[in-house]
Design a protein around this motif. Sequence first.
Motif, PDB file in Angstrom:
ATOM      1  N   SER A 370     -35.746  34.255  36.071  1.00  0.00           N
ATOM      2  CA  SER A 370     -37.041  34.447  35.415  1.00  0.00           C
ATOM      3  C   SER A 370     -38.116  34.952  36.361  1.00  0.00           C
ATOM      4  O   SER A 370     -39.166  35.440  35.908  1.00  0.00           O
ATOM      5  CB  SER A 370     -37.497  33.131  34.773  1.00  0.00           C
ATOM      6  OG  SER A 370     -36.564  32.721  33.788  1.00  0.00           O
ATOM      7  N   ASP A 371     -37.880  34.843  37.680  1.00  0.00           N
ATOM      8  CA  ASP A 371     -38.857  35.329  38.653  1.00  0.00           C
ATOM      9  C   ASP A 371     -38.447  36.661  39.264  1.00  0.00           C
ATOM     10  O   ASP A 371     -38.975  37.073  40.286  1.00  0.00           O
ATOM     11  CB  ASP A 371     -39.085  34.289  39.753  1.00  0.00           C
ATOM     12  CG  ASP A 371     -37.795  33.864  40.446  1.00  0.00           C
ATOM     13  OD1 ASP A 371     -36.705  34.347  40.050  1.00  0.00           O
ATOM     14  OD2 ASP A 371     -37.861  33.038  41.376  1.00  0.00           O
ATOM     15  N   MET A 372     -37.498  37.346  38.630  1.00  0.00           N
ATOM     16  CA  MET A 372     -37.054  38.651  39.103  1.00  0.00           C
ATOM     17  C   MET A 372     -37.097  39.656  37.964  1.00  0.00           C
ATOM     18  O   MET A 372     -36.944  39.302  36.787  1.00  0.00           O
ATOM     19  CB  MET A 372     -35.625  38.578  39.664  1.00  0.00           C
ATOM     20  CG  MET A 372     -35.486  37.745  40.922  1.00  0.00           C
ATOM     21  SD  MET A 372     -33.775  37.656  41.515  1.00  0.00           S
ATOM     22  CE  MET A 372     -33.453  39.371  41.923  1.00  0.00           C
ATOM     23  N   GLY A 373     -37.300  40.914  38.313  1.00  0.00           N
ATOM     24  CA  GLY A 373     -37.258  41.976  37.322  1.00  0.00           C
ATOM     25  C   GLY A 373     -35.837  42.219  36.849  1.00  0.00           C
ATOM     26  O   GLY A 373     -34.864  41.851  37.512  1.00  0.00           O
ATOM     27  N   CYS A 374     -35.714  42.845  35.695  1.00  0.00           N
ATOM     28  CA  CYS A 374     -34.399  43.109  35.110  1.00  0.00           C
ATOM     29  C   CYS A 374     -34.197  44.607  34.958  1.00  0.00           C
ATOM     30  O   CYS A 374     -35.092  45.318  34.484  1.00  0.00           O
ATOM     31  CB  CYS A 374     -34.293  42.421  33.751  1.00  0.00           C
ATOM     32  SG  CYS A 374     -32.703  42.649  32.926  1.00  0.00           S
ATOM     33  N   GLY A 375     -33.044  45.088  35.349  1.00  0.00           N
ATOM     34  CA  GLY A 375     -32.704  46.485  35.130  1.00  0.00           C
ATOM     35  C   GLY A 375     -32.450  46.743  33.660  1.00  0.00           C
ATOM     36  O   GLY A 375     -32.509  45.839  32.824  1.00  0.00           O
ATOM     37  N   SER A 376     -32.158  47.990  33.313  1.00  0.00           N
ATOM     38  CA  SER A 376     -31.865  48.320  31.928  1.00  0.00           C
ATOM     39  C   SER A 376     -30.724  49.327  31.890  1.00  0.00           C
ATOM     40  O   SER A 376     -30.140  49.670  32.928  1.00  0.00           O
ATOM     41  CB  SER A 376     -33.108  48.872  31.233  1.00  0.00           C
ATOM     42  OG  SER A 376     -32.902  48.952  29.835  1.00  0.00           O
ATOM     43  N   THR A 377     -30.398  49.795  30.707  1.00  0.00           N
ATOM     44  CA  THR A 377     -29.250  50.666  30.547  1.00  0.00           C
ATOM     45  C   THR A 377     -29.404  51.473  29.262  1.00  0.00           C
ATOM     46  O   THR A 377     -30.492  51.523  28.671  1.00  0.00           O
ATOM     47  CB  THR A 377     -27.949  49.827  30.556  1.00  0.00           C
ATOM     48  OG1 THR A 377     -26.830  50.694  30.426  1.00  0.00           O
ATOM     49  CG2 THR A 377     -27.948  48.788  29.443  1.00  0.00           C
ATOM     50  N   ILE A 378     -28.324  52.096  28.798  1.00  0.00           N
ATOM     51  CA  ILE A 378     -28.408  52.970  27.638  1.00  0.00           C
ATOM     52  C   ILE A 378     -28.521  52.212  26.326  1.00  0.00           C
ATOM     53  O   ILE A 378     -28.882  52.797  25.308  1.00  0.00           O
ATOM     54  CB  ILE A 378     -27.196  53.920  27.572  1.00  0.00           C
ATOM     55  CG1 ILE A 378     -25.895  53.126  27.423  1.00  0.00           C
ATOM     56  CG2 ILE A 378     -27.159  54.840  28.777  1.00  0.00           C
ATOM     57  CD1 ILE A 378     -24.694  53.983  27.108  1.00  0.00           C
TER      58      ILE A 378
END
Length: 429
Positions: A370-378
Amino acid sequence: MREELNQGLIDFLKASPTPFHATRSLAKRLEAAGYVRLDEREAWRVESGGRYYVTRNDSSIIAIKLGKRPVLEGGLRLVGAHTDSPCLRVKPNPELHKQGFWQLGVEVYGGALLAPWFDRDLSLAGRVTYRAAGMVESQLVDFQAPIAVIPNLAIHLNREANQGWAINAQTELPPILAQLAAGEAREFRDLLAEQLTLEHGVVADAVLDYELSFYDTQGAAIIGLSGDFIAGARLDNLLSCYAGLQALLAADADESCVLVCTDHEEVGSCSACGADGPMLEQVLRRVLPEGDAFARVIQRSLLVSADNAHGVHPNYADKHDGNHGPKLNAGPVIKVNSNQRYATNSETAGFFRHLCLENEVPVQSFVTRSDMGCGSTIGPITASQLGVRTVDIGLPTFAMHSIRELAGSQDLAHLVKVLAAFYSSHDLP
């Protein structure tokens, strides 16, 4: 079965050093299975039970198997992946002649881990556009041989290297191709003209342009004391492309299925052939019923977006949420993010988990700290473009975006099994 799939993946990775080559590799395998190529510039005639594929920009591909069951009744089963990986791309005017060495200027494509690119045996591949006999043509090239290297600076001259080193992509990444005699200079386009002749028998009047990437010549391999791992370049995300292809070829003939592998995910997918572009919708509108019926088909459909997940690393376990650390060789991972960095919802996650349980495939969950950013995808991109229900999944991986990544040697078989079950499933939620 597992060993055969892993060796097939290794062969696929070797044949696919760039998105162009990956698309060509997928197309060859589809044609061998009876799929017919459709040209976007021509009128299409498709029929129930037909098998087709479409490419765009030579770097994205969509394969469609029209089932016996009416698509208005059963919807589509879609699997999505991407063909591109972070790498070093050659600049348009790349020639650098310094200290008697011939180097090429490069641009970093995507979010690459840069340090692993040093001290590797590099080759070069991609697409070259040229003029011959007054015509403009393009060909794929692959030098295959190790023709370049980016040597590290000796630690004696960089005593702080092991205390953290900010790599300057402009000054520290140009690969060395050759050592030249005093006053000698080389032109990169001349080298490409020679390669066109060597590889394709083409005599080019002029090399007009190119899209070329360096890659590591060390092939993928099964490694570990007990063969627990598969190591190689571009596992993110050619592993998912290969798994989707194998699943599609194994699917039964009743349901309508789609495999979509698009370029440019690593740089945001916003292109004519990327997931954030019009390609998928344009292709589907040409093979599905029109108007109201098209929307009804999409709402009866489901997309499994397959892109690698972050496995919990034993040296960095604190980078994961304590209850959501996917393990290698423990099956595919359902990826969840409440801020829609992943498109998974409870319904689509539940259905995928059901498929895994029904087919005795282990399944895991991933939520970032919860204290880190999250990547994304298609997944979220395709869902927002097409309005299709989506679940984001992937196989756990170490060293994602490195020049050499690591996955579990048992997981590919797990993924192919559940994707084949998805393609053959008669009831979607």
